[in-house]
Motif scaffolding. Structure first.
Motif, PDB file in Angstrom:
ATOM      1  N   TRP A 181       0.827  -1.209   0.000  1.00 29.88           N
ATOM      2  CA  TRP A 181       0.000   0.000   0.000  1.00 29.88           C
ATOM      3  C   TRP A 181       0.863   1.263   0.000  1.00 29.88           C
ATOM      4  CZ3 TRP A 181      -3.565  -2.641  -1.600  1.00 29.88           C
ATOM      5  CH2 TRP A 181      -3.972  -3.841  -1.004  1.00 29.88           C
ATOM      6  N   VAL A 186      -1.659   4.602  -1.403  1.00 33.27           N
ATOM      7  CA  VAL A 186      -3.103   4.643  -1.167  1.00 33.27           C
ATOM      8  C   VAL A 186      -3.367   4.315   0.298  1.00 33.27           C
ATOM      9  CG1 VAL A 186      -3.736   4.032  -3.528  1.00 33.27           C
ATOM     10  CG2 VAL A 186      -3.358   2.218  -1.853  1.00 33.27           C
ATOM     11  N   ASP A 187      -4.525   4.764   0.782  1.00 29.40           N
ATOM     12  CA  ASP A 187      -4.986   4.415   2.116  1.00 29.40           C
ATOM     13  C   ASP A 187      -5.860   3.177   2.018  1.00 29.40           C
ATOM     14  OD1 ASP A 187      -3.727   6.663   3.176  1.00 29.40           O
ATOM     15  OD2 ASP A 187      -5.489   7.926   2.767  1.00 29.40           O
ATOM     16  N   ASN A 189      -8.374   0.199   4.099  1.00 28.88           N
ATOM     17  CA  ASN A 189      -9.178  -0.202   5.247  1.00 28.88           C
ATOM     18  C   ASN A 189      -9.609  -1.647   5.026  1.00 28.88           C
ATOM     19  OD1 ASN A 189     -10.695  -0.136   7.605  1.00 28.88           O
ATOM     20  ND2 ASN A 189     -12.528   0.612   6.534  1.00 28.88           N
ATOM     21  N   ARG A 200     -10.560  -1.964   1.156  1.00 21.90           N
ATOM     22  CA  ARG A 200     -11.122  -0.762   0.533  1.00 21.90           C
ATOM     23  C   ARG A 200     -10.019   0.295   0.420  1.00 21.90           C
ATOM     24  NH1 ARG A 200     -16.306  -1.901  -0.061  1.00 21.90           N
ATOM     25  NH2 ARG A 200     -17.314  -3.255   1.497  1.00 21.90           N
ATOM     26  N   LEU A 201      -9.703   0.664  -0.811  1.00 28.37           N
ATOM     27  CA  LEU A 201      -8.591   1.566  -1.088  1.00 28.37           C
ATOM     28  C   LEU A 201      -9.110   2.953  -1.446  1.00 28.37           C
ATOM     29  CD1 LEU A 201      -7.323  -1.297  -1.318  1.00 28.37           C
ATOM     30  CD2 LEU A 201      -5.978  -0.446  -3.231  1.00 28.37           C
ATOM     31  N   LYS A 202      -8.375   3.963  -0.986  1.00 30.40           N
ATOM     32  CA  LYS A 202      -8.673   5.346  -1.352  1.00 30.40           C
ATOM     33  C   LYS A 202      -7.376   6.046  -1.737  1.00 30.40           C
ATOM     34  CE  LYS A 202     -12.832   6.044   1.450  1.00 30.40           C
ATOM     35  NZ  LYS A 202     -13.471   6.877   2.494  1.00 30.40           N
ATOM     36  N   ILE A 205      -5.738   5.518  -7.771  1.00 34.80           N
ATOM     37  CA  ILE A 205      -5.780   4.130  -8.215  1.00 34.80           C
ATOM     38  C   ILE A 205      -5.042   4.023  -9.549  1.00 34.80           C
ATOM     39  CG2 ILE A 205      -7.276   2.190  -8.751  1.00 34.80           C
ATOM     40  CD1 ILE A 205      -7.427   3.176  -5.850  1.00 34.80           C
ATOM     41  N   HIS A 234     -10.998   7.320  -7.642  1.00 35.91           N
ATOM     42  CA  HIS A 234     -10.154   7.503  -6.467  1.00 35.91           C
ATOM     43  C   HIS A 234     -10.426   6.467  -5.383  1.00 35.91           C
ATOM     44  CE1 HIS A 234      -8.528  11.267  -7.981  1.00 35.91           C
ATOM     45  NE2 HIS A 234      -9.762  11.623  -8.305  1.00 35.91           N
ATOM     46  N   GLN A 235     -11.050   5.361  -5.748  1.00 40.37           N
ATOM     47  CA  GLN A 235     -11.271   4.306  -4.776  1.00 40.37           C
ATOM     48  C   GLN A 235     -11.465   2.977  -5.482  1.00 40.37           C
ATOM     49  OE1 GLN A 235     -14.679   5.570  -2.554  1.00 40.37           O
ATOM     50  NE2 GLN A 235     -16.138   5.159  -4.192  1.00 40.37           N
ATOM     51  N   THR A 237     -12.170  -1.515  -4.499  1.00 39.31           N
ATOM     52  CA  THR A 237     -12.435  -2.575  -3.539  1.00 39.31           C
ATOM     53  C   THR A 237     -11.803  -3.862  -4.046  1.00 39.31           C
ATOM     54  OG1 THR A 237     -14.530  -1.571  -2.872  1.00 39.31           O
ATOM     55  CG2 THR A 237     -14.206  -3.887  -2.331  1.00 39.31           C
TER      56      THR A 237
END
Length: 467
Positions: A181, A186-187, A189, A200-202, A205, A234-235, A237
């Motif tokens: 990561w 990316v962040d 969760n 779950r990435l934010k 991408i 910007h996100q 899964t």
């Protein structure tokens, strides 16, 4: 080939093989003029009789031309028939007929030579426009180059350009180390959704990601392997994959690397209805697919039957008609099926196989159907695991006909290697396999992976290197 500076007005002279290859080719040249010479019309008339695919396509092209000419009068036919397109500017169709066409003495009176002469005469009559011959015949393009005729291949049907490569369905980050990561910036969760682990990435991408893609931190012994389930600017899964390398297996089959593990996950995923697996010989395409098919048919009872089909195209000279029923006629083409079944049923301890035992044969015969693709039209396959082998030898239209056979609770798996095409009129970027991979790349219920060589015999590897 001969190329010139294209002028504002362009006239594209279409060869017969272009219309046979793509009946909608008339609508693919934007606002420019499409020219159909009388030689092409005569060849279409010769091909229209029969039940073969080329005859059906020729009749389809003739019906399209008939519909276009029926809407206009004689004067409009002389000036050019308007071609209405769904989007974009309107084009024009011209029918070219010369009553006094002469073939040079050094050329035979053949359709190709007449087409060249018609193109040359049209070029001389229209100095204000670029007259370009469009053909898929390589020899005709060479002859046109010798005569100084501008010529092009028909490129609209290509799934991807020659400079590109078919997506391999995977994005491997071997240099990311233990912090994938951080490398992706990316962040993340991590959540547990029933029996699934979801990431779950934010952030930013990667642009090359698409739905159904494998994301892994190594090609062999990966510590993270996931499939892209949802994707936004910007996100994203990702869902963690099951590891079939050591503990878990699929009908006794284990994966050797990330791509094989990804293929087994796609084959067993209830949310994936269409799987395409590419790769060279010996990468385990058919072996893993049959293992997954039998596990879901005989063990978990998800499907009622397995239908196995492939294009009956010879690698060399045809041996003639074959006796027997449909399955008996298809038996010589099913060598890959029988070889892999023998390996799946082989006892690892004594090396023997249960393939010849009557009980095993009867069990498999009740659940496995071997069908010729030519007799699949009109069928609806429910509760079926459909395996289409050697998919690279199908045209996009033929493969579309097979894929649309899917009914309730049906999974389709297309196997192929675009480097081993035996059909003379297909290439790696125009075959059905390439079309399916590209068109379903972002479909949430589809998945694709290109396998790499893992365990190959020394003889096979040496043969590829030497030849």
């Amino acid at each position: 080939m001969v190329r010139i500076d294209k002028k504002a007005t362009r006239l594209y002279v279409l060869d017969t093989n272009v219309l046979i290859h793509d009946p909608a080719a008339l609508y693919q040249f934007d606002e420019h003029e499409v020219v159909i010479p009388m030689t092409v019309l005569e060849e279409l008339d010769k091909h229209k009789n029969g039940v073969r695919e080329i005859a059906r396509t020729a009749r389809q092209v003739s019906r399209t031309l008939s519909d276009l000419t029926a809407k206009v009068d004689i004067e409009q036919i002389r000036q050019g028939i308007p071609i209405d397109r769904v989007t974009g500017p309107q084009g024009r169709l011209r029918l070219l007929c010369y009553s006094d066409l002469k073939i040079p003495n050094n050329l035979d009176d053949s359709p190709d030579n007449r087409l060249l002469c018609e193109t040359c005469r049209l070029r001389d009559e229209r100095p204000d426009a670029s007259v370009i011959l469009v053909t898929k015949d390589i020899n005709l393009r060479v002859k046109a180059a010798a005569l100084g005729v501008p010529v092009e291949d028909y490129l609209t049907d290509r799934a991807f350009d020659d400079a590109d490569a078919m997506t391999d369905g995977a994005r491997i980050y071997p240099d990311a180390g233990h912090d994938l990561w951080q490398a992706l910036a990316v962040d993340v969760n991590v959540e547990r959704d029933h029996d699934r682990v979801v990431y779950r990435l934010k952030g930013e991408i990667p642009a090359e990601w698409h739905l159904g893609m494998l994301v892994s931190d190594h090609d062999q012994e990966a510590t993270f392997e996931a499939i892209v389930r949802e994707l936004a600017p910007h996100q994203a899964t990702l869902e963690l994959l099951t590891n079939y390398r050591h503990g878990a297996s699929v009908w006794g089959v284990h994966a050797h690397d990330s791509r094989q593990n990804f293929a087994l996950n796609l084959l067993l995923d209830d949310d994936i209805d269409l799987v395409t697996v590419a790769g060279s010989a010996g990468t385990g395409k058919t072996f893993m697919t049959l293992a997954a098919a039998f596990q879901q048919t005989l063990d978990s009872k998800r499907f009622e039957r397995i239908v196995f089909t492939r294009a009956p195209i010879s690698m060399s000279e045809d041996i003639g008609f074959l006796p027997g029923t449909e399955e008996e006629k298809m038996s010589p083409w099913m060598g890959a099926f029988h070889d892999n079944m023998d390996n799946l049923l082989r006892d690892e301890h004594d090396g023997s196989s249960t393939w010849n035992e009557d009980a095993t044969r009867q069990l498999l015969a009740s659940r496995v159907q071997i069908r010729a693709p030519g007799f699949m039209r009109g069928r609806t396959l429910n509760d079926t695991f459909l395996i289409i082998d050697e998919a690279q030898n199908f045209t996009p239209k033929q493969l579309k006909s097979l894929i649309t056979r899917a009914g309730r609770n049906t999974k389709i798996v297309c196997l192929g290697n675009v480097g081993q095409i035996d059909t003379p009129y297909l290439t790696a970027n125009t075959c059905g396999m390439a079309a399916v991979v590209q068109n379903f790349a972002n479909w949430p219920h589809g998945g694709h992976v290109t396998l790499r060589s893992v365990e190959r015999s020394r003889l096979a590897l040496a043969g590829e290197e030497l030849l």
